[in-house]
Design a protein around this motif. Sequence first.
Motif, PDB file in Angstrom:
ATOM      1  N   ARG A   1       0.826  -1.208   0.000  1.00  0.00           N
ATOM      2  CA  ARG A   1       0.000   0.000   0.000  1.00  0.00           C
ATOM      3  C   ARG A   1       0.859   1.256   0.000  1.00  0.00           C
ATOM      4  NH1 ARG A   1      -2.629  -0.996   4.203  1.00  0.00           N
ATOM      5  NH2 ARG A   1      -1.699   0.455   5.675  1.00  0.00           N
ATOM      6  N   HIS A   2       2.009   1.201   0.641  1.00  0.00           N
ATOM      7  CA  HIS A   2       2.919   2.343   0.685  1.00  0.00           C
ATOM      8  C   HIS A   2       4.004   2.263  -0.386  1.00  0.00           C
ATOM      9  CE1 HIS A   2       1.736   2.227   5.182  1.00  0.00           C
ATOM     10  NE2 HIS A   2       0.916   3.015   4.511  1.00  0.00           N
ATOM     11  N   ARG A   3       3.893   1.288  -1.284  1.00  0.00           N
ATOM     12  CA  ARG A   3       4.889   1.089  -2.345  1.00  0.00           C
ATOM     13  C   ARG A   3       6.290   0.942  -1.760  1.00  0.00           C
ATOM     14  NH1 ARG A   3       2.857   5.550  -6.877  1.00  0.00           N
ATOM     15  NH2 ARG A   3       0.720   4.761  -7.065  1.00  0.00           N
ATOM     16  N   GLY A   4       6.376   0.159  -0.734  1.00  0.00           N
ATOM     17  CA  GLY A   4       7.634   0.008  -0.026  1.00  0.00           C
ATOM     18  C   GLY A   4       8.527  -1.095  -0.544  1.00  0.00           C
ATOM     19  N   ASN A   5       8.139  -1.756  -1.643  1.00  0.00           N
ATOM     20  CA  ASN A   5       8.971  -2.837  -2.171  1.00  0.00           C
ATOM     21  C   ASN A   5       9.659  -2.446  -3.475  1.00  0.00           C
ATOM     22  OD1 ASN A   5       6.551  -2.715  -3.564  1.00  0.00           O
ATOM     23  ND2 ASN A   5       6.495  -4.901  -4.002  1.00  0.00           N
ATOM     24  N   ARG A   6       9.784  -1.161  -3.738  1.00  0.00           N
ATOM     25  CA  ARG A   6      10.418  -0.727  -4.984  1.00  0.00           C
ATOM     26  C   ARG A   6      11.921  -0.967  -4.973  1.00  0.00           C
ATOM     27  NH1 ARG A   6       7.593   4.811  -7.268  1.00  0.00           N
ATOM     28  NH2 ARG A   6       5.582   3.868  -7.761  1.00  0.00           N
ATOM     29  N   THR A   7      12.548  -0.731  -3.867  1.00  0.00           N
ATOM     30  CA  THR A   7      13.981  -0.980  -3.731  1.00  0.00           C
ATOM     31  C   THR A   7      14.223  -1.773  -2.453  1.00  0.00           C
ATOM     32  OG1 THR A   7      14.373   1.086  -2.520  1.00  0.00           O
ATOM     33  CG2 THR A   7      14.543   1.168  -4.926  1.00  0.00           C
ATOM     34  N   THR A   8      15.391  -2.382  -2.377  1.00  0.00           N
ATOM     35  CA  THR A   8      15.716  -3.176  -1.197  1.00  0.00           C
ATOM     36  C   THR A   8      15.847  -2.300   0.048  1.00  0.00           C
ATOM     37  OG1 THR A   8      16.891  -4.744  -2.609  1.00  0.00           O
ATOM     38  CG2 THR A   8      17.345  -4.859  -0.262  1.00  0.00           C
ATOM     39  N   SER A   9      16.447  -1.129  -0.107  1.00  0.00           N
ATOM     40  CA  SER A   9      16.608  -0.234   1.049  1.00  0.00           C
ATOM     41  C   SER A   9      15.255   0.271   1.549  1.00  0.00           C
ATOM     42  CB  SER A   9      17.501   0.950   0.682  1.00  0.00           C
ATOM     43  OG  SER A   9      16.957   1.683  -0.406  1.00  0.00           O
ATOM     44  N   LEU A  10      14.337   0.581   0.620  1.00  0.00           N
ATOM     45  CA  LEU A  10      13.007   1.039   1.023  1.00  0.00           C
ATOM     46  C   LEU A  10      12.227  -0.076   1.693  1.00  0.00           C
ATOM     47  CD1 LEU A  10      11.139   3.488   0.974  1.00  0.00           C
ATOM     48  CD2 LEU A  10      10.272   2.704  -1.235  1.00  0.00           C
ATOM     49  N   LEU A  11      12.360  -1.294   1.189  1.00  0.00           N
ATOM     50  CA  LEU A  11      11.698  -2.433   1.824  1.00  0.00           C
ATOM     51  C   LEU A  11      12.225  -2.637   3.236  1.00  0.00           C
ATOM     52  CD1 LEU A  11       9.910  -4.955   1.805  1.00  0.00           C
ATOM     53  CD2 LEU A  11      11.767  -6.171   0.634  1.00  0.00           C
ATOM     54  N   LYS A  12      13.529  -2.456   3.418  1.00  0.00           N
ATOM     55  CA  LYS A  12      14.115  -2.610   4.748  1.00  0.00           C
ATOM     56  C   LYS A  12      13.558  -1.581   5.716  1.00  0.00           C
ATOM     57  CE  LYS A  12      18.657  -3.227   6.903  1.00  0.00           C
ATOM     58  NZ  LYS A  12      20.120  -3.192   6.664  1.00  0.00           N
ATOM     59  N   GLU A  13      13.343  -0.349   5.262  1.00  0.00           N
ATOM     60  CA  GLU A  13      12.771   0.686   6.113  1.00  0.00           C
ATOM     61  C   GLU A  13      11.359   0.309   6.554  1.00  0.00           C
ATOM     62  OE1 GLU A  13      12.852   4.545   4.451  1.00  0.00           O
ATOM     63  OE2 GLU A  13      15.025   4.623   4.189  1.00  0.00           O
ATOM     64  N   HIS A  14      10.548  -0.163   5.633  1.00  0.00           N
ATOM     65  CA  HIS A  14       9.169  -0.508   5.974  1.00  0.00           C
ATOM     66  C   HIS A  14       9.107  -1.711   6.909  1.00  0.00           C
ATOM     67  CE1 HIS A  14       6.719   2.225   3.471  1.00  0.00           C
ATOM     68  NE2 HIS A  14       7.769   2.239   2.679  1.00  0.00           N
TER      69      HIS A  14
END
Length: 339
Positions: A291-304
């Motif tokens: 929902r927050h589009r948090g899987n676009r990059t590995t670093s962003l996924l790690k934050e979520h």
Amino acid sequence: MRVVSYNARGLRLGQSASDKARRIVIDQLFDSADILCIQETLLAKQDLERLNSVHNDFYGAGESTTDLSLGLIDFIKKWVCSRHRTSVSVRRGSMFYKSRRSLQNHLEFIYRFSQGLRMRQVDLIEDAVAASSRTLTKMSSTLRKVCIRAIHKLRTKGKMKVGGRHRFVMLDESKFTGRNQYNRGRMGPVWRRNKKWVFGILEISRDTRRPILKIVRNRSTDQLLPIIHRHVRRGSSIVTDEWRAYRRALSEEGYDHHTVCHKRNFVDPGSRCHTQNLERAWQTFKCDVWRHRGNRTTSLLKEHLRVIEWEYWLGRCHRYGVLGRLLHDIRKFNVHECA
């Protein structure tokens, strides 16, 4: 002659359909009043001329409280040193420093962030929380840094350990990269990156659920066992599927290991063990990330993933709930430490 005073709390002066819909109360007051006094704190000086376009039968005039030259309000508060004649913004060092949004907008966004940000960015912009999606993205990123800093402090203190007496620990792995059904749709840079697994540890007790989520390169014993040693207490009861990385390693390391074969049963008929709590939790975690589009990059996924950990470890355990814990962490947040 009838004089009416009204606090607008977000006056929209545009002529779009959404702006006219938010002026329904004001339009009704125009029909019943001879003089209408509208109070709007955040009406900018350049918008004063547009007051004449609100209603054809009324002449608009006013003063802007955001114009510092009038002396009505000091919109940007500062600490002033009388000895050295220097001034520093009261927001300096906080997450609000160098932000053009008002504290009211920030507090409204903080509240919605604590509720899960279930509204679209378009709706947040229409509600005047922010003027653009870029601003909303920056505000979300700042709040994620607040949560990540708080969960990092908890981890460095060695308090992110699960297991123990009367507690079960479930282990499983899942992918957060998504998958196109029947090979349809665009395959952009998001999906061409190195697809990695997310290793999940979930502690089950009577009242709480505490997850630990780690991105791993693969599902081998060399990747998973050090994470288990770091976060699961020795002697804990662990429930997994029959993946070969767990078969002998956990029992040899001193854990009470139970397995369930998902090819045959979801619940083991003999021991009644299962991993359904973690399987269900994967759906909740993935919905929040997607929902927050948090899987676009590995670093962003790690934050979520860190924000999810923060919600279950700190947010839900606070006596004032997620919002209370978020305000507590914001108070201790320092921009220079997380720059």
